[in-house]
Structures are given as structure tokens and as C-alpha cells.
Design a protein around this motif. Sequence first.
Motif, short mmCIF file in Angstrom:
data_model
loop_
_atom_site.label_atom_id
_atom_site.label_comp_id
_atom_site.label_asym_id
_atom_site.label_seq_id
_atom_site.Cartn_x
_atom_site.Cartn_y
_atom_site.Cartn_z
N GLU A 186 0.84 -1.18 0.00
CA GLU A 186 0.00 0.00 0.00
C GLU A 186 0.88 1.24 0.00
O GLU A 186 2.01 1.21 0.49
CB GLU A 186 -1.01 0.02 1.15
N VAL A 187 0.35 2.29 -0.58
CA VAL A 187 0.98 3.61 -0.54
C VAL A 187 -0.05 4.55 0.06
O VAL A 187 -1.20 4.58 -0.39
CB VAL A 187 1.39 4.08 -1.95
N VAL A 188 0.36 5.28 1.10
CA VAL A 188 -0.54 6.21 1.78
C VAL A 188 0.10 7.59 1.77
O VAL A 188 1.28 7.74 2.09
CB VAL A 188 -0.79 5.77 3.25
N ILE A 189 -0.69 8.58 1.38
CA ILE A 189 -0.25 9.97 1.41
C ILE A 189 -1.09 10.69 2.47
O ILE A 189 -2.31 10.71 2.39
CB ILE A 189 -0.44 10.64 0.04
N VAL A 190 -0.42 11.23 3.50
CA VAL A 190 -1.10 11.94 4.58
C VAL A 190 -0.87 13.43 4.34
O VAL A 190 0.17 13.98 4.70
CB VAL A 190 -0.56 11.50 5.96
N ARG A 191 -1.82 14.06 3.71
CA ARG A 191 -1.66 15.44 3.28
C ARG A 191 -1.53 16.41 4.46
O ARG A 191 -0.84 17.41 4.37
CB ARG A 191 -2.81 15.85 2.38
N GLU A 192 -2.20 16.10 5.58
CA GLU A 192 -2.19 17.02 6.73
C GLU A 192 -0.78 17.23 7.28
O GLU A 192 -0.48 18.28 7.83
CB GLU A 192 -3.09 16.50 7.86
N ILE A 193 0.07 16.21 7.15
CA ILE A 193 1.44 16.34 7.66
C ILE A 193 2.48 16.22 6.54
O ILE A 193 3.66 16.07 6.80
CB ILE A 193 1.72 15.32 8.78
N SER A 194 2.01 16.28 5.29
CA SER A 194 2.89 16.21 4.11
C SER A 194 3.84 15.01 4.18
O SER A 194 5.05 15.15 4.02
CB SER A 194 3.70 17.50 3.97
N LYS A 195 3.28 13.84 4.43
CA LYS A 195 4.07 12.60 4.51
C LYS A 195 3.48 11.58 3.57
O LYS A 195 2.28 11.58 3.29
CB LYS A 195 4.04 12.01 5.93
N SER A 196 4.33 10.67 3.11
CA SER A 196 3.85 9.53 2.34
C SER A 196 4.68 8.31 2.70
O SER A 196 5.87 8.41 3.02
CB SER A 196 3.92 9.82 0.83
N PHE A 197 4.01 7.16 2.70
CA PHE A 197 4.61 5.91 3.11
C PHE A 197 4.28 4.82 2.10
O PHE A 197 3.16 4.76 1.61
CB PHE A 197 4.07 5.48 4.48
N SER A 198 5.25 3.95 1.84
CA SER A 198 5.01 2.74 1.05
C SER A 198 5.23 1.56 1.99
O SER A 198 6.24 1.49 2.69
CB SER A 198 5.99 2.64 -0.12
N THR A 199 4.27 0.64 2.00
CA THR A 199 4.33 -0.51 2.90
C THR A 199 4.25 -1.80 2.11
O THR A 199 3.44 -1.91 1.19
CB THR A 199 3.18 -0.46 3.92
N VAL A 200 5.09 -2.76 2.48
CA VAL A 200 5.03 -4.11 1.93
C VAL A 200 4.67 -5.04 3.09
O VAL A 200 5.29 -4.99 4.15
CB VAL A 200 6.38 -4.54 1.31
N PHE A 201 3.65 -5.87 2.88
CA PHE A 201 3.20 -6.84 3.89
C PHE A 201 3.79 -8.20 3.52
O PHE A 201 3.75 -8.59 2.35
CB PHE A 201 1.67 -6.94 3.87
N TYR A 202 4.26 -8.95 4.51
CA TYR A 202 4.79 -10.28 4.23
C TYR A 202 4.65 -11.17 5.46
O TYR A 202 4.43 -10.70 6.57
CB TYR A 202 6.23 -10.22 3.73
N ASN A 203 4.77 -12.47 5.23
CA ASN A 203 4.62 -13.49 6.30
C ASN A 203 3.31 -13.35 7.05
O ASN A 203 3.26 -13.51 8.27
CB ASN A 203 5.80 -13.43 7.28
N ILE A 204 2.23 -13.09 6.34
CA ILE A 204 0.92 -12.92 6.97
C ILE A 204 0.37 -14.29 7.36
O ILE A 204 0.30 -15.20 6.55
CB ILE A 204 -0.06 -12.19 6.03
N ASP A 205 -0.04 -14.41 8.62
CA ASP A 205 -0.61 -15.64 9.16
C ASP A 205 -2.00 -15.31 9.71
O ASP A 205 -2.12 -14.49 10.62
CB ASP A 205 0.29 -16.19 10.27
N THR A 206 -3.03 -15.94 9.15
CA THR A 206 -4.40 -15.63 9.57
C THR A 206 -4.93 -16.64 10.59
O THR A 206 -6.13 -16.71 10.81
CB THR A 206 -5.34 -15.58 8.35
N SER A 207 -4.03 -17.37 11.25
CA SER A 207 -4.46 -18.28 12.32
C SER A 207 -5.12 -17.46 13.44
O SER A 207 -4.82 -16.27 13.59
CB SER A 207 -3.26 -19.03 12.90
N PRO A 208 -6.00 -18.09 14.22
CA PRO A 208 -6.66 -17.34 15.31
C PRO A 208 -5.65 -16.70 16.26
O PRO A 208 -4.61 -17.29 16.56
CB PRO A 208 -7.48 -18.42 16.03
N LEU A 209 -5.97 -15.50 16.71
CA LEU A 209 -5.10 -14.79 17.64
C LEU A 209 -5.27 -15.35 19.04
O LEU A 209 -6.32 -15.88 19.38
CB LEU A 209 -5.42 -13.30 17.63
#
Length: 196
Positions: free
Chosen positions: A159-182
Amino acid sequence: MFVQTVIFSCLLFSISLADPLPCKSPQQWKGSLSEYDHGDGQHNYYNVTYDAIKHRRRTVEEVRADRPGRTYYEWLFLYDENVFYELNLATRVCRKISSPGSWRSYEIPPNATFEHDLVLGVGPTALKVEEWSDRMVAPSLPETWSGTFTVDGCVPVTEVVIVREISKSFSTVFYNIDTSPLGPDDFTPPKECKSA
């Protein structure tokens, strides 16, 4: 009868050509994130426990040998309780802070725009993903979010998120996702935070 059959067939064909609807991402998971801050040029790595049902997230920074002297933290965000905990991993000092901000899900927003299908890799192990954004056909505001999700399971990939209120942007990569019960202790504050 023939005309009705033709009309029905055309309707089915047009529906099959329509853009897909946003899929539903897993509501609870554990995994890792690589987040790049475009403003300061820093890559940060986190282990995350995520619960969209009760609006909770535990984020633990990965300690990296290539960053000597840096302070690392663990954060426990309890949005519905309007509180979060920040634990310094070196000193084990915990701070309890009110108002963690607004909950933001790692999922496709219901009004997102389908961009296109992608295939990552080759052959039988290739991964099919879809790209979505908050771009509008006639935008009044520029795009502030885009993300890719697996076709099978709707797991976030990037995902790429641009937060205009603070003039920031972030790119995120998700990996090793485990959907087992918490587990029941996944969102228990660290013992150092009991008196914070």
C-alpha cells in the motif's frame, strides 16, 4: 423467448466484464511490514498483530544491526479504549498515552476504484493480485491511497498512503501474513505498562 435469452446472455456478459467489487480482507492476522517513509528516506521493519474487529494493533519494531544507537519501540494501540502504550525496548520504560488517533484498516475501502490485475512471479507459483486506489473518475482531490491485495484470500501485499495534513507519504510491503486465530494475550499490555 429468443429475444429474452439474447438480452439475458448480453447482461451476463456485461456483468462478467465489469470491474470486480472490493474483496474482504482477513480481520485478524499476524505478520511483518516493511515501511518506507518517503520524507526521511528511512525503511522501518515491524512485526504486527492486527485485529480489525476490536480495532487493536500491536506493532514491534525489528531491531536491526545496521542501525547502532537507534531506539526501538513496541506499541500497543487500543483504539476503542482510546489509549496506546509505548514501550522502549532497551530501557523497558513504558508510557501510556491517550488518543491514539483514528483506526485505519489494512483493507480495500468500500468506495475504492479497481485499477487492474497483476501477476507476481512466473509459472504455477505466480501470485495473482489486484490493485485498488481511492482515485475517482473525476477527482476533486488527488489520490491518497493505493494498495494491492491477493485474489485468493484478499491479503494485503502493498500500500501507498499519502497523509496530506502532515505532508508525509509511506510505502508498505506486507509479508509473512498468518491468519491463524489470535491468542488471548496478543493484546495484553506489557508488564512494564501496568503502572504507566
